[in-house]
Design a protein around this motif. Structure first.
Motif, PDB file in Angstrom:
ATOM      1  N   THR A 155     -21.142   9.936  -9.498  1.00  0.00           N
ATOM      2  CA  THR A 155     -20.882  11.034  -8.567  1.00  0.00           C
ATOM      3  C   THR A 155     -19.527  10.806  -7.892  1.00  0.00           C
ATOM      4  OG1 THR A 155     -23.257  11.172  -8.121  1.00  0.00           O
ATOM      5  CG2 THR A 155     -21.777  12.303  -6.593  1.00  0.00           C
ATOM      6  N   THR A 198     -33.426  10.626   0.206  1.00  0.00           N
ATOM      7  CA  THR A 198     -33.582  11.830  -0.620  1.00  0.00           C
ATOM      8  C   THR A 198     -34.981  12.422  -0.508  1.00  0.00           C
ATOM      9  OG1 THR A 198     -34.062  10.358  -2.481  1.00  0.00           O
ATOM     10  CG2 THR A 198     -31.823  11.204  -2.303  1.00  0.00           C
ATOM     11  N   GLN A 248     -22.509  15.937  -0.341  1.00  0.00           N
ATOM     12  CA  GLN A 248     -23.959  15.769  -0.301  1.00  0.00           C
ATOM     13  C   GLN A 248     -24.415  15.123   1.008  1.00  0.00           C
ATOM     14  OE1 GLN A 248     -26.034  14.135  -3.706  1.00  0.00           O
ATOM     15  NE2 GLN A 248     -24.420  14.781  -5.114  1.00  0.00           N
ATOM     16  N   GLU A 281     -17.732  14.618  -4.086  1.00  0.00           N
ATOM     17  CA  GLU A 281     -19.054  15.233  -4.200  1.00  0.00           C
ATOM     18  C   GLU A 281     -20.074  14.516  -3.326  1.00  0.00           C
ATOM     19  OE1 GLU A 281     -22.248  17.509  -5.069  1.00  0.00           O
ATOM     20  OE2 GLU A 281     -20.135  17.941  -5.461  1.00  0.00           O
ATOM     21  N   ASP A 286     -28.167  11.805  -6.811  1.00  0.00           N
ATOM     22  CA  ASP A 286     -26.895  11.551  -6.127  1.00  0.00           C
ATOM     23  C   ASP A 286     -26.086  10.419  -6.753  1.00  0.00           C
ATOM     24  OD1 ASP A 286     -28.433   9.407  -5.369  1.00  0.00           O
ATOM     25  OD2 ASP A 286     -28.469   9.889  -3.226  1.00  0.00           O
TER      26      ASP A 286
END
Length: 407
Positions: free
Chosen positions: A81, A404, A89, A85, A348
């Motif tokens: 990732t 998460t 997130q 980005e 992620d």
């Protein structure tokens, strides 16, 4: 037990089974039981043993015979990732922490490998090439953010790539000064041999069929009825840990790889000290082996079936070969032998290290998932050690299931 790879991974073919470790044949008591004798379990055992803890390592296969043997071991601070980005997130501070931690992990791995020449640890640069012009704007933003936080990176245009590397058909790239490569299979065998000399019990071909917690004790049982009693259990079984966790925190995928014959082609001499990967997803990646072969991988897909993975291997090899020919058309990219392996990918790109409410505080999961499994694992070893010792680590929240919503 599910086979996590197809074909003949280079590391295991090249080294065979260097050392024999005995199966567990009697009941035993230990402070910490580590399930999984791959490179992740090994790095955790080293961290704990150095801190004075007693550990026992066990695996249902031969040592390092799972994902460790299939790993291409490109060691990077750059994760799947992009930093930009990851900042979207979460936030920029989290993204920088994730990247800086992986940068520090390279130094930790180099220190671990210093006494293990078989590991063939080698410092390198990392060349992240744009697969097409559409990727350039996003890569320039990535470069800008990394420079703001003092990462040693530089921009190369198509002329630079042609002049310095002979690369064609790429408009630009980010060159990072910090990366490395190693032989994870030999490292694992040599490190476990060293741990055994220090009194750490290592057992392979001993499948664990159950792990239960009773108050302050964990009881694990092998398929042959042998019992292990421990204060803590660390599950470092690669993709199989998802089933043991019982919560879907990652998706299992397949990746495909091959090596060429050893080459002295001057066009690719730069690959001895530079890893290469591309912006496309799935991405192509390549490195050199200590004996001068080119190791090439990619074509990752959502296949989680051994038979289908094996069936797809020949076609995916041709795709990889064509991609290399696209960038370096004057070099012979013929496969010598090839393999495919299972890996797990999180949403992620970050790993999971720590306990989960479903299993209690005495069972710890080491899920170094994604493209940075080895660098994640040496960091995760410190996180898990801190948890066992009742401390919080800087990376505890970053690698926790809670981040998460999986807790």
């Amino acid at each position: 037990m599910k086979d996590v790879r197809s074909g003949y991974p280079f590391w295991s073919v090249n080294a065979g089974l260097p050392i024999a470790f005995p199966p567990l044949t009697a009941d035993v008591r230990t402070e910490i039981l580590i399930l999984g004798a791959g490179i992740t379990g090994t790095l955790i055992a080293q961290e704990l043993t150095d801190a004075g803890h007693q550990a026992l390592i066990i695996d249902g296969r031969d040592v390092a015979w799972g994902s460790t043997s299939a790993s291409t071991a490109l060691l990077q601070y750059e994760i799947d990732t992009p930093m930009t980005e990851l900042a979207r997130q979460y936030d920029e501070a989290t993204a920088v922490l994730a990247y800086h931690s992986c940068l520090e992990a390279l130094d930790l791995l180099e220190a671990r490998a210093a006494d293990i020449p078989e590991a063939a640890f080698r410092r390198a640069g990392s060349l992240y090439i744009a697969s097409h012009r559409r990727a350039v704007d996003a890569m320039q933003q990535e470069l800008k953010l990394r420079k703001q936080h003092d990462f040693e990176v530089r921009w190369l245009d198509s002329e630079d790539l042609q002049d310095r590397y002979g690369l064609e058909n790429s408009p630009a790239a980010i060159l990072s000064a910090r990366a490395a490569s190693m032989d994870p299979y030999r490292y694992t065998y040599a490190a476990l041999s060293g741990l055994r000399q220090r009194g750490v019990a290592v057992h392979d071909r001993s499948k664990i069929v159950s792990v239960r917690t009773f108050g302050s004790q964990c009881i694990a049982q092998t398929e042959h009825g042998t019992t292990i009693t421990a204060d803590h259990v660390i599950v470092a079984t690669g993709y199989a840990a998802i089933r043991q966790l019982g919560v879907k925190v990652a998706s299992c995928r397949s990746t495909y790889a091959y090596v060429t014959e050893p080459s002295i082609d001057p066009q690719i001499e730069w690959m001895h000290d530079t890893l290469m990967w591309e912006s496309a997803r799935p991405y192509l990646y390549t490195r050199r082996t200590p004996d001068g072969r080119c190791m090439i991988g990619g074509e990752d897909d959502a296949v989680d079936n051994e038979a289908k993975r094996s069936m797809l291997l020949p076609a995916n090899l041709k795709k990889l070969q064509r991609k290399m020919q696209h960038y370096l058309p004057e070099t012979d990219w013929t496969p010598s032998f090839s393999w495919a392996g299972t890996f797990a990918e999180t949403t992620d790109g970050l790993p999971y290290f720590g306990s989960h409410p479903k299993h209690g505080e005495r069972i710890h999961f080491a899920m170094g998932y994604g493209g940075n499994g080895i660098t994640y694992s040496i960091l995760g070893a410190q996180v898990i050690r801190a948890h066992i010792e009742g401390r919080r680590h800087l990376l505890s929240d970053l690698y926790a299931f809670e981040r998460t919503g999986h807790a």
